[in-house]
Enzyme design. Structure first.
Site, mmCIF file in Angstrom:
data_model
loop_
_atom_site.group_PDB
_atom_site.id
_atom_site.type_symbol
_atom_site.label_atom_id
_atom_site.label_comp_id
_atom_site.label_asym_id
_atom_site.label_seq_id
_atom_site.Cartn_x
_atom_site.Cartn_y
_atom_site.Cartn_z
ATOM 1 N N LYS A 38 0.846 -1.208 0.000
ATOM 2 C CA LYS A 38 0.000 0.000 0.000
ATOM 3 C C LYS A 38 0.879 1.255 0.000
ATOM 4 C CE LYS A 38 -0.340 -0.292 5.049
ATOM 5 N NZ LYS A 38 -1.187 -0.776 6.170
ATOM 6 N N ARG A 136 -10.793 -0.412 14.359
ATOM 7 C CA ARG A 136 -10.457 0.419 13.218
ATOM 8 C C ARG A 136 -11.310 -0.021 12.034
ATOM 9 N NH1 ARG A 136 -4.422 0.870 10.541
ATOM 10 N NH2 ARG A 136 -4.940 -1.228 9.852
ATOM 11 N N TYR A 250 15.974 29.832 9.368
ATOM 12 C CA TYR A 250 14.754 30.542 9.757
ATOM 13 C C TYR A 250 14.633 30.675 11.274
ATOM 14 C CZ TYR A 250 12.635 30.425 5.088
ATOM 15 O OH TYR A 250 12.352 30.618 3.769
ATOM 16 N N MET A 298 12.164 24.468 3.220
ATOM 17 C CA MET A 298 11.463 23.722 2.178
ATOM 18 C C MET A 298 12.414 22.930 1.284
ATOM 19 S SD MET A 298 8.757 25.005 -0.722
ATOM 20 C CE MET A 298 7.576 25.685 0.415
HETATM 21 C C1 LIG Z 1 -0.424 -1.731 6.854
HETATM 22 C C2 LIG Z 1 -1.001 -3.056 7.225
HETATM 23 C C3 LIG Z 1 -0.187 -4.196 7.338
HETATM 24 C C4 LIG Z 1 1.328 -4.141 7.301
HETATM 25 O O1 LIG Z 1 1.789 -3.666 8.538
HETATM 26 P P1 LIG Z 1 3.347 -3.546 8.895
HETATM 27 O O2 LIG Z 1 3.360 -3.136 10.311
HETATM 28 O O3 LIG Z 1 3.910 -2.524 7.980
HETATM 29 O O4 LIG Z 1 3.959 -4.885 8.651
HETATM 30 C C5 LIG Z 1 -0.797 -5.428 7.536
HETATM 31 N N1 LIG Z 1 -2.157 -5.512 7.649
HETATM 32 C C6 LIG Z 1 -2.962 -4.450 7.579
HETATM 33 C C7 LIG Z 1 -4.424 -4.619 7.733
HETATM 34 C C8 LIG Z 1 -2.418 -3.173 7.379
HETATM 35 O O5 LIG Z 1 -3.219 -2.103 7.340
#
Ligand SMILES: *Cc1c(COP(=O)(O)O)cnc(C)c1O
Length: 353
Positions: A38, A136, A250, A298
């Site tokens: 992802k 979640r 800055y 930046m």
């Molecule tokens: C992002 C995610 C993972 C991977 O998690 P890591 O801690 O990066 O290994 C696995 N399962 C779900 C549902 C996730 O959202």
């Protein structure tokens, strides 16, 4: 080496190290590894990452969004032609169901409304997420449906896997074990990266790691079993002597209490070098770990190079094998995940085998 004028910052991705981490996670867990790619492969480039991991034997991937799945599917080809299985963790909105189905993407259904949307679209193979306490995504164990046609994978997600002693891990494991009996023959997917290291009690049928593939340690700190994969480098744009009593950057974020030498480096928050590095940030330059001075701006940051032999065009490692990702993240008050996914499109990616 790239031209320092056109490519001041560069994210180098070591695909061999990625492959080593993939094999390590398979060995540690004793299970098939289904990589999570992802957020564009945690910023490293989902296509390049997935292609290499397919070469290592991976046949199932997870993305978060439908759009990520569609892009990955067109890059890797249809399942019938050697393409992998791709699960979409967001599940399935009503207006996405047809597109998911047409691209042979499998939603991980999270709610009865998603199940209806998927069924209404004539969707077939899919996954199901059980919420074992993270609150979640997913259906609660007491609301988990009976087995249904097309269900190929059931997963839950650990809330505290990076804290092995936390009793929450076992609680989630037990809740999951209590519900998956409903789904004989369906792949049970439990552990994320850190979960791979929790031991055989936490093994089900397959693991679902992300960050450890990309070089982050399982407990949010460097781990000798995990190789660095991503290296963010930038170039020195200018070197200057700053007299005692003057300030740098800055808001006069740093005052020199003695004469110092400062390198201005071509990496700033528009490249993904978090502004939160002020005041604890450090980089690796000319063989040493050196402090950032004052605010990250930046496009540039300032590094204390007093006593070092540094010239315009020299490389600076912001994280990588000499400045480990987890240490860099801690200095910015964040986690490796955020550091990697913050690298912006301005930074070219380069892949080495
Ligand atoms: C992002 C995610 C993972 C991977 O998690 P890591 O801690 O990066 O290994 C696995 N399962 C779900 C549902 C996730 O959202």
């Amino acid at each position: 080496m790239r031209d320092p004028i056109t490519a001041p910052a560069l994210l180098s991705v070591d695909l061999d190290a990625l492959a080593r981490n993939y094999r390590t996670l398979g060995q540690v867990s004793g299970l098939p590894v289904h990589p999570v790619v992802k957020a564009d492969g945690y910023g490293l480039g989902a296509q390049a990452v997935a292609k290499r991991l397919m070469g290592e034997g991976a046949d199932t991937f997870f993305v978060a969004r439908a759009a990520e799945g569609l892009r990955l599917r067109s890059a890797l080809g249809p399942q019938g032609a050697g393409g992998p299985v791709i699960y979409v963790l967001d599940g399935c909105r009503e207006d996405e169901a047809n597109a998911l189905k047409a691209a042979d993407l499998r939603p991980v259904l999270n709610h009865p409304s998603q199940m209806q949307a998927w069924a209404a679209a004539g969707g077939e193979t899919c996954g199901l997420q059980i919420d074992t306490g993270m609150n979640r995504l997913g259906v609660r164990p007491e609301d988990a449906p009976e087995a249904f046609d097309g269900l190929a994978l059931v997963l839950t997600h650990l809330a505290c896997a990076d804290d092995p002693q936390n009793p929450m891990n076992r609680r989630q494991r037990d809740l999951f074990a209590g519900v998956v009996g409903r789904y004989p023959g369906v792949i049970r997917s439990f552990a994320n990266s850190s979960g791979c290291f929790l031991g055989p009690d936490f093994a089900f049928d397959a693991v679902r790691p992300g960050i450890c593939l990309y070089g982050g340690g399982p407990e949010g700190r460097p781990d000798a079993r995990i190789a660095a994969v991503a290296t963010l480098t930038a170039r020195v744009l200018q070197v200057r002597d700053v007299p005692a009593g003057e300030s740098v950057g800055y808001s006069q974020g740093y005052f020199a209490d003695r004469p110092i030498r400062v390198a201005t480096v071509a990496a700033g928050y528009a490249d993904g070098l978090l502004r939160a590095y002020s005041p604890a940030g450090a980089v690796f330059i000319a063989g040493e770990t050196r402090s950032l001075l004052g605010r990250v701006s930046m496009d540039v940051c300032a590094v204390d190079v007093t006593g070092l032999d540094v010239a315009v065009g020299d490389p600076v490692e912001l994280f990588g094998p000499n400045r480990l990702l987890d240490d860099a993240a801690a200095a910015a008050g964040t986690i490796s995940y955020e550091l990697l996914t913050s690298i912006t499109p301005r930074v070219p990616r380069a892949y080495s085998q």
